[in-house]
Write a protein that holds these residues in place. Structure first.
Motif: not given
Length: 116
Positions: A16-19, A31-34, A48-51
């Motif tokens: 899930d995308v983060v606001e 992006c929730p990862t980077c 980073c390539g996160q789906v």
């Protein structure tokens, strides 16, 4: 190398995308990862390539700590807990020139799957 393979495999599952609220008070989607800014509707983080998943946008400052999540999937009838060879989550990794089955959730020695 195994950690890199594990990381790439996990990034293939939509997250899930983060606001996010930046220092100036402006809200953007990240992006929730980077935490890089992403354009609305983007399928994959260009950094980073996160789906990415847009169904449930999370707030950056949600509850801290851990929660329990349940994932249901079918396994072979002769599957037993800890048998990574028959688990659909496992993948083949290289270790000292040999193929070994690895759990992307790092539960190989302590499998928490419950059979129903």
């Amino acid at each position: 190398m195994q950690d890199d393979i594990r990381e790439q495999l996990i990034k293939q599952f939509p997250s899930d995308v983060v606001e996010i609220l930046d220092q100036s008070g402006k809200t953007y989607y990240g992006c929730p990862t980077c935490k890089r800014a992403v354009t609305v509707g983007t399928d994959k983080c260009p950094g980073c390539g996160q789906v990415l998943a847009w169904d449930h946008i999370r707030k950056e400052n949600q509850k801290k700590g851990t929660m329990t999540a349940v994932l249901k999937f079918e396994v072979a009838g002769d599957f037993t807990k800890g048998d990574c060879r028959k688990c659909p989550l496992s993948y083949i990794a290289k270790e000292k020139n040999e193929n070994v089955y690895e759990c992307p959730l790092k539960m190989r020695a302590n499998c928490k799957l419950e059979l129903m």
